[in-house]
Motif scaffolding. Structure first.
Motif, PDB file in Angstrom:
ATOM      1  N   ARG A  74       0.793  -1.248  -0.053  1.00 50.95           N
ATOM      2  CA  ARG A  74       0.311  -0.427  -0.367  1.00 50.95           C
ATOM      3  C   ARG A  74       0.661   1.068  -0.115  1.00 50.95           C
ATOM      4  O   ARG A  74       2.013   1.621   0.694  1.00 50.95           O
ATOM      5  CB  ARG A  74      -0.499  -0.263   1.537  1.00 50.95           C
ATOM      6  CG  ARG A  74      -1.822  -1.389   2.030  1.00 50.95           C
ATOM      7  CD  ARG A  74      -2.798  -1.555   0.374  1.00 50.95           C
ATOM      8  NE  ARG A  74      -3.579  -0.530  -0.061  1.00 50.95           N
ATOM      9  CZ  ARG A  74      -4.770  -0.198   0.984  1.00 50.95           C
ATOM     10  NH1 ARG A  74      -5.338  -0.928   1.631  1.00 50.95           N
ATOM     11  NH2 ARG A  74      -5.664   0.572   0.603  1.00 50.95           N
ATOM     12  N   MET A  75       0.553   1.957  -0.689  1.00 48.07           N
ATOM     13  CA  MET A  75       1.414   2.959  -0.813  1.00 48.07           C
ATOM     14  C   MET A  75       0.872   4.495  -1.598  1.00 48.07           C
ATOM     15  O   MET A  75       1.620   5.659  -1.095  1.00 48.07           O
ATOM     16  CB  MET A  75       2.576   3.619  -1.742  1.00 48.07           C
ATOM     17  CG  MET A  75       1.929   2.659  -3.212  1.00 48.07           C
ATOM     18  SD  MET A  75       3.485   1.976  -4.106  1.00 48.07           S
ATOM     19  CE  MET A  75       4.533   2.832  -4.635  1.00 48.07           C
ATOM     20  N   ASP A  76      -0.282   4.347  -2.322  1.00 49.08           N
ATOM     21  CA  ASP A  76      -0.935   5.496  -2.622  1.00 49.08           C
ATOM     22  C   ASP A  76      -2.703   5.675  -2.827  1.00 49.08           C
ATOM     23  O   ASP A  76      -3.102   6.650  -2.952  1.00 49.08           O
ATOM     24  CB  ASP A  76      -0.551   6.376  -3.919  1.00 49.08           C
ATOM     25  CG  ASP A  76      -0.941   5.499  -4.830  1.00 49.08           C
ATOM     26  OD1 ASP A  76      -1.691   4.206  -4.153  1.00 49.08           O
ATOM     27  OD2 ASP A  76       0.459   5.175  -5.489  1.00 49.08           O
ATOM     28  N   GLY A  77      -2.695   4.735  -2.412  1.00 52.10           N
ATOM     29  CA  GLY A  77      -4.666   4.630  -2.313  1.00 52.10           C
ATOM     30  C   GLY A  77      -4.923   4.004  -3.648  1.00 52.10           C
ATOM     31  O   GLY A  77      -5.793   4.158  -4.090  1.00 52.10           O
ATOM     32  N   GLU A  78      -4.287   3.643  -4.132  1.00 54.71           N
ATOM     33  CA  GLU A  78      -4.832   3.859  -6.148  1.00 54.71           C
ATOM     34  C   GLU A  78      -5.347   2.823  -6.218  1.00 54.71           C
ATOM     35  O   GLU A  78      -5.977   2.648  -7.322  1.00 54.71           O
ATOM     36  CB  GLU A  78      -3.121   4.199  -7.106  1.00 54.71           C
ATOM     37  CG  GLU A  78      -4.026   3.464  -7.831  1.00 54.71           C
ATOM     38  CD  GLU A  78      -3.060   3.508  -9.395  1.00 54.71           C
ATOM     39  OE1 GLU A  78      -2.756   3.312 -10.965  1.00 54.71           O
ATOM     40  OE2 GLU A  78      -1.583   2.791  -8.845  1.00 54.71           O
ATOM     41  N   VAL A  79      -5.344   1.737  -5.571  1.00 54.99           N
ATOM     42  CA  VAL A  79      -5.704   0.241  -5.558  1.00 54.99           C
ATOM     43  C   VAL A  79      -7.215   0.340  -4.797  1.00 54.99           C
ATOM     44  O   VAL A  79      -6.683   0.383  -3.928  1.00 54.99           O
ATOM     45  CB  VAL A  79      -5.434  -0.847  -5.803  1.00 54.99           C
ATOM     46  CG1 VAL A  79      -5.970  -1.913  -5.587  1.00 54.99           C
ATOM     47  CG2 VAL A  79      -4.193  -0.406  -6.929  1.00 54.99           C
ATOM     48  N   ASN A  80      -8.364  -0.431  -5.312  1.00 56.66           N
ATOM     49  CA  ASN A  80      -9.337  -0.290  -3.803  1.00 56.66           C
ATOM     50  C   ASN A  80      -8.988  -1.789  -3.905  1.00 56.66           C
ATOM     51  O   ASN A  80      -9.230  -3.027  -4.651  1.00 56.66           O
ATOM     52  CB  ASN A  80     -10.716  -0.776  -4.744  1.00 56.66           C
ATOM     53  CG  ASN A  80     -11.757  -1.063  -4.205  1.00 56.66           C
ATOM     54  OD1 ASN A  80     -11.695  -0.826  -3.170  1.00 56.66           O
ATOM     55  ND2 ASN A  80     -13.363  -1.337  -4.835  1.00 56.66           N
ATOM     56  N   PHE A  81      -9.322  -1.971  -1.884  1.00 55.73           N
ATOM     57  CA  PHE A  81      -9.294  -3.376  -1.669  1.00 55.73           C
ATOM     58  C   PHE A  81     -10.018  -3.806  -0.508  1.00 55.73           C
ATOM     59  O   PHE A  81      -9.682  -4.851   0.114  1.00 55.73           O
ATOM     60  CB  PHE A  81      -7.514  -3.554   0.042  1.00 55.73           C
ATOM     61  CG  PHE A  81      -6.774  -3.363  -0.853  1.00 55.73           C
ATOM     62  CD1 PHE A  81      -5.553  -4.532  -0.598  1.00 55.73           C
ATOM     63  CD2 PHE A  81      -5.755  -2.175  -1.787  1.00 55.73           C
ATOM     64  CE1 PHE A  81      -4.050  -4.351  -0.867  1.00 55.73           C
ATOM     65  CE2 PHE A  81      -4.159  -2.542  -2.082  1.00 55.73           C
ATOM     66  CZ  PHE A  81      -3.507  -3.676  -1.886  1.00 55.73           C
TER      67      PHE A  81
END
Length: 245
Positions: free
Chosen positions: A77-84
């Motif tokens: 996780r690093m920038d919130g780009e991907v929906n988990f």
């Protein structure tokens, strides 16, 4: 391109009912990739019984006595780009951008840790740029039939404290498959991300990314409680494993 490791000796490889001579075998993790003289960090394609798998290899030595490098990244996780906030099948198979935020996949993790021994390192960074880490000398994941149960032991403190041992022995939970010990579903009503929950957690790296915009009482974001004894969302968290020789 799939990484091949070639040896000077020739080994017989059983394929079906035929024995085929081969002097190469397929890489399965970043230790194999590193052994094939590919020493730069980046995305590589390795093999599994389900076919080719892309993985991110962190080849940089850790700076302490817990590895010489060649870590296989299992979560970033690093920038919130991907929906988990995803269902069981996504966590089983893996998702995201291997160059950025991603989850490697429970089935691949099980296949790796069934075959070899691994250790786990968790790297943390807050929104002030402060960093810490935790190491677990043993890490493995059971089969899907056993709920992809987590096994970690041998904690070594790198300043982060131990927030994962509380969830040792737990099955994996997603919003559509509740296997935690809470009366409700931790992934659905507490963290908004799949993970190995108990009742519910001391850490959830897959929580809703909040860019630091919350107070200490909010548990939604990616957090590691024992670092600073709070629930604030982290800027970055990486989980990575390396083979124990």
């Amino acid at each position: 391109m799939i990484v091949l490791l070639c040896l000077s000796a020739v080994f017989p490889v059983l394929m079906g009912t035929e024995v085929v001579n081969s002097n190469c075998f397929l890489a399965t993790d970043c230790s194999d990739v590193y052994s094939s003289d590919k020493t730069s960090s980046g995305v590589y394609t390795v093999s599994s019984i389900d076919g080719p798998v892309q993985i991110y290899c962190d080849m940089i030595p850790s700076g302490e006595n817990h590895s010489k490098g060649h870590w296989t990244v299992i979560l970033r996780r690093m920038d919130g780009e991907v929906n988990f906030f995803r269902p069981w099948d996504s966590y089983k198979r893996g998702f995201g951008n291997k160059e950025g935020e991603h989850w490697l996949g429970l089935e691949f993790l099980h296949l790796l840790t069934r075959r070899n021994r691994y250790k786990l390192r968790v790297d943390l960074e807050d929104f002030d740029g402060t960093k810490a880490y935790a190491v677990y000398e043993s890490f493995s994941v059971d089969s899907e039939a056993d709920g992809y149960k987590l096994h970690v032991s041998g904690f070594v403190d790198g300043g982060a404290g131990d927030s994962l041992s509380y969830q040792n022995g737990m099955k994996f939970t997603t919003f559509d498959k509740d296997q935690d010990l809470w009366k409700n579903n931790c992934a659905l009503q507490h963290n908004m991300g799949g993970f190995w929950f108990k009742d519910c957690d001391h850490t959830c790296p897959t929580g809703l990314y909040l860019w630091g915009k919350e107070d200490d009482s909010v548990h939604f974001g990616p957090h590691w409680h024992h670092w600073k004894k709070n629930w604030k969302s982290l800027k970055a968290i990486t989980m990575k494993i390396t083979r124990v020789m």
